[in-house]
Design a protein around this motif. Structure first.
Motif, PDB file in Angstrom:
ATOM      1  N   GLU A   1       8.492   0.083   6.413  1.00 50.58           N
ATOM      2  CA  GLU A   1       8.363  -0.198   7.844  1.00 50.58           C
ATOM      3  C   GLU A   1       6.948   0.040   8.354  1.00 50.58           C
ATOM      4  O   GLU A   1       6.606  -0.335   9.474  1.00 50.58           O
ATOM      5  CB  GLU A   1       9.338   0.686   8.626  1.00 50.58           C
ATOM      6  N   MET A   2       6.133   0.709   7.553  1.00 52.98           N
ATOM      7  CA  MET A   2       4.810   1.113   8.019  1.00 52.98           C
ATOM      8  C   MET A   2       3.857  -0.064   8.228  1.00 52.98           C
ATOM      9  O   MET A   2       2.852   0.055   8.902  1.00 52.98           O
ATOM     10  CB  MET A   2       4.166   2.086   7.027  1.00 52.98           C
ATOM     11  N   GLU A   3       4.195  -1.227   7.656  1.00 57.13           N
ATOM     12  CA  GLU A   3       3.299  -2.377   7.752  1.00 57.13           C
ATOM     13  C   GLU A   3       3.031  -2.762   9.193  1.00 57.13           C
ATOM     14  O   GLU A   3       1.936  -3.141   9.572  1.00 57.13           O
ATOM     15  CB  GLU A   3       3.908  -3.556   6.999  1.00 57.13           C
TER      16      GLU A   3
ATOM     17  N   GLN B   1       0.833  -1.204   0.000  1.00 55.91           N
ATOM     18  CA  GLN B   1       0.000   0.000   0.000  1.00 55.91           C
ATOM     19  C   GLN B   1       0.869   1.255   0.000  1.00 55.91           C
ATOM     20  O   GLN B   1       0.657   2.178  -0.792  1.00 55.91           O
ATOM     21  CB  GLN B   1      -0.908  -0.023   1.233  1.00 55.91           C
ATOM     22  N   TRP B   2       1.884   1.265   0.873  1.00 53.31           N
ATOM     23  CA  TRP B   2       2.789   2.414   0.916  1.00 53.31           C
ATOM     24  C   TRP B   2       3.653   2.492  -0.341  1.00 53.31           C
ATOM     25  O   TRP B   2       3.986   3.575  -0.816  1.00 53.31           O
ATOM     26  CB  TRP B   2       3.666   2.343   2.166  1.00 53.31           C
TER      27      TRP B   2
ATOM     28  N   ILE C   1       1.992  -0.296  -9.292  1.00 49.01           N
ATOM     29  CA  ILE C   1       0.653   0.249  -9.483  1.00 49.01           C
ATOM     30  C   ILE C   1      -0.379  -0.867  -9.449  1.00 49.01           C
ATOM     31  O   ILE C   1      -0.579  -1.585 -10.427  1.00 49.01           O
ATOM     32  CB  ILE C   1       0.567   1.023 -10.819  1.00 49.01           C
ATOM     33  N   ARG C   2      -1.003  -1.018  -8.323  1.00 49.27           N
ATOM     34  CA  ARG C   2      -2.039  -2.041  -8.171  1.00 49.27           C
ATOM     35  C   ARG C   2      -3.016  -1.624  -7.092  1.00 49.27           C
ATOM     36  O   ARG C   2      -2.686  -0.870  -6.185  1.00 49.27           O
ATOM     37  CB  ARG C   2      -1.411  -3.384  -7.821  1.00 49.27           C
ATOM     38  N   ASP C   3      -4.230  -2.113  -7.212  1.00 46.52           N
ATOM     39  CA  ASP C   3      -5.279  -1.862  -6.220  1.00 46.52           C
ATOM     40  C   ASP C   3      -5.116  -2.866  -5.086  1.00 46.52           C
ATOM     41  O   ASP C   3      -5.211  -4.076  -5.299  1.00 46.52           O
ATOM     42  CB  ASP C   3      -6.654  -1.997  -6.884  1.00 46.52           C
TER      43      ASP C   3
ATOM     44  N   ASN D   1      -6.435   2.948  -2.712  1.00 42.53           N
ATOM     45  CA  ASN D   1      -5.579   2.346  -1.691  1.00 42.53           C
ATOM     46  C   ASN D   1      -5.575   3.080  -0.357  1.00 42.53           C
ATOM     47  O   ASN D   1      -5.119   2.535   0.648  1.00 42.53           O
ATOM     48  CB  ASN D   1      -4.139   2.242  -2.211  1.00 42.53           C
ATOM     49  N   PHE D   2      -6.060   4.327  -0.329  1.00 42.35           N
ATOM     50  CA  PHE D   2      -6.095   5.088   0.925  1.00 42.35           C
ATOM     51  C   PHE D   2      -7.477   5.714   1.110  1.00 42.35           C
ATOM     52  O   PHE D   2      -7.618   6.942   1.142  1.00 42.35           O
ATOM     53  CB  PHE D   2      -5.011   6.173   0.914  1.00 42.35           C
TER      54      PHE D   2
END
Length: 493
Positions: A249-251, A4-5, A190-192, A128-129
């Protein structure tokens, strides 16, 4: 969550290189000499670059039926052809054999490529957000504001052109190659991303925001400093690497069940458990519906009299600077680009703060406030001092960037997300129409003033009437924005 990030990193890269038309003022004077163009013909080329947006809806339709990575590649291929053919004729010194009509059509093709890249970027962020949509959109689109700065610095550092033809060649080659290369690199990102929970990532955005502000600050400082000290491509690349490392790292930041601080889960109504408002019900509209709504036409002309007039000014910046007997075109283009970047970042800050209060900020009201200093700047340009030129250019760049960025969220909130790809590309058709009307008006007034000087005008009189007209139209746009605010403010409560 890492993917996602990573998708956000990809859109930031895309937005950084997407606005190839924004560097047109940096080589427009050289192109005018090489192709022996009149001022009206040169303005029509600026219009042609914007005219690609008239067909931007095609990219929106394609995005609904094709994989987004394929839409991205198609867009970059269009730009490769549009700029590449012009470059080949310059390299072979056969400019005189390339008809103006072909140059015009190639420029339209290149301008249309921008729509494809932007459509993919917007849709990826929206998908994605969903809970931080405005903030993510603002951060990614802010990098459109650095496109002209990035291209100017790469040309200055790598190509170091020493003549008119080398300058034009350098920009056309970079416009041709860089978007294609970046799109090929980014396309796997680039993916959903399918979500099981809708979560907010405020701390992650804060870090990205801080890095972004540092990048923009450096861009502004170097726009005002010595060109010999500029190595922006390396600095910007370091910024991208830092963002990518942080995002990977955000995961773990959202895994509350593992003992890490959770940023909050939104319920089905888009509200955090603590009661903080973050979204509201939005009416979904198709393009055939929005064209019958008064709010659409108010919004359409607000955009035309605001951001579009700002773009027309920036497209004419090369000739404006030349008419004042200055040679600072490149530095002023970089200055406008850098402040445009901060204008876009400003909208991010507003969205970040708005998500923590119960009442969101009315975007039409913000647009009205932004258009007031723009109005003042156009009248300030009636003064012939270099300081007024720099101040006005910076303000116009900042406000144009802010309105352009906030328009994406405004389109969503007025007309919904389901048909965004087509709806927003219909909205931005005001750009080529305004570019044609206001740009040609300025060119005709320029030609009238230049009639007694072999077709070349010098002095503030060249654009004096244009600045006054643009200023009055900008003030009218601010009034229309207030009307739109009064009609749509229920959306923000």
């Amino acid at each position: 969550m890492a993917l996602q990030w990573l998708s956000l990193v990809g859109t930031i890269w895309l937005q950084s290189i997407s606005s190839t038309n924004s560097n047109f003022p940096s080589y427009s004077s050289q192109l005018k000499l090489l192709f022996s163009l009149s001022q009206l013909q040169l303005n029509n080329l600026a219009f042609a670059s914007d005219a690609g947006k008239l067909f931007g809806f095609v990219s929106g339709i394609a995005a609904c039926h094709l994989p987004l990575w394929l839409v991205l590649i198609i867009g970059s291929a269009l730009g490769f052809i549009g700029y590449g053919v012009q470059y080949l004729f310059l390299v072979k010194n056969k400019v005189s054999t390339l008809p103006y009509s072909i140059v015009f059509l190639l420029t339209i093709l290149a301008g249309n490529s921008i729509c494809w890249i932007n459509t993919v970027s917007y849709m990826i962020v929206i998908q994605n957000f969903p809970s931080d949509r405005q903030l993510a959109l603002g951060l990614s689109t802010s990098y459109q504001g650095l496109s002209a700065k990035l291209y100017s610095d790469v040309v200055g550092v790598i190509f170091k052109p020493s003549s008119s033809i080398q300058t034009a060649r350098s920009y056309l080659l970079l416009n041709c190659i860089l978007p294609l290369v970046v799109c090929l690199i980014v396309s796997p990102m680039i993916r959903d991303i399918k979500h099981t929970n809708i979560r907010r990532f405020s701390y992650g955005f804060l870090v990205i925001f801080a890095i972004t502000v540092l990048t923009g600050t450096y861009a502004v400082i170097t726009s005002l400093g010595s060109r010999k000290q500029l190595i922006p491509p390396r600095v910007i690349l370091i910024g991208y690497v830092m963002r990518a490392a942080w995002m990977e790292e955000m995961e773990g930041w959202v895994l509350n069940e593992h003992g890490v601080k959770d940023e909050g889960v939104l319920n089905e109504h888009g509200v955090k458990d603590e009661g903080v408002f973050v979204s509201c019900d939005i009416e979904e509209m198709r393009v055939d519906v929005i064209l019958t709504r008064l709010n659409f036409w108010l919004y359409y002309f607000v955009y035309m009299f605001g951001a579009t007039i700002g773009m027309v000014y920036l497209n004419n910046l090369g000739q404006i600077v030349e008419s004042r007997g200055s040679s600072e075109t490149t530095s002023l283009v970089s200055l406008a680009s850098s402040f445009g970047f901060f204008g876009r970042i400003l909208t991010c800050l507003l969205d970040y703060n708005a998500s923590r209060i119960k009442y969101r900020v009315s975007r039409p009201a913000i647009i009205a406030l932004l258009m007031l200093p723009m109005t003042t700047s156009f009248f300030l340009l009636l003064n012939d001092s270099s300081l007024c030129l720099h101040i006005s250019t910076a303000i116009i760049g900042l406000c144009t960037g802010a309105i352009t960025s906030i328009s994406v969220s405004t389109t969503i909130e007025l007309f919904g997300t389901n048909n965004f790809g087509v709806n927003h590309n219909i909205v931005v058709t005001n750009i080529p129409i305004g570019s044609f009307l206001f740009g040609n008006m300025a060119a005709l007034l320029y030609r009238q003033q230049a009639a007694t000087n072999n077709g070349k005008c010098m002095g503030t009189k060249c654009y004096q009437t244009s600045f006054m007209i643009w200023g009055f139209l900008c003030f009218l746009g601010a009034f229309l924005a207030i009307v739109l605010h009064s009609r749509s403010k229920k959306t923000y409560v």
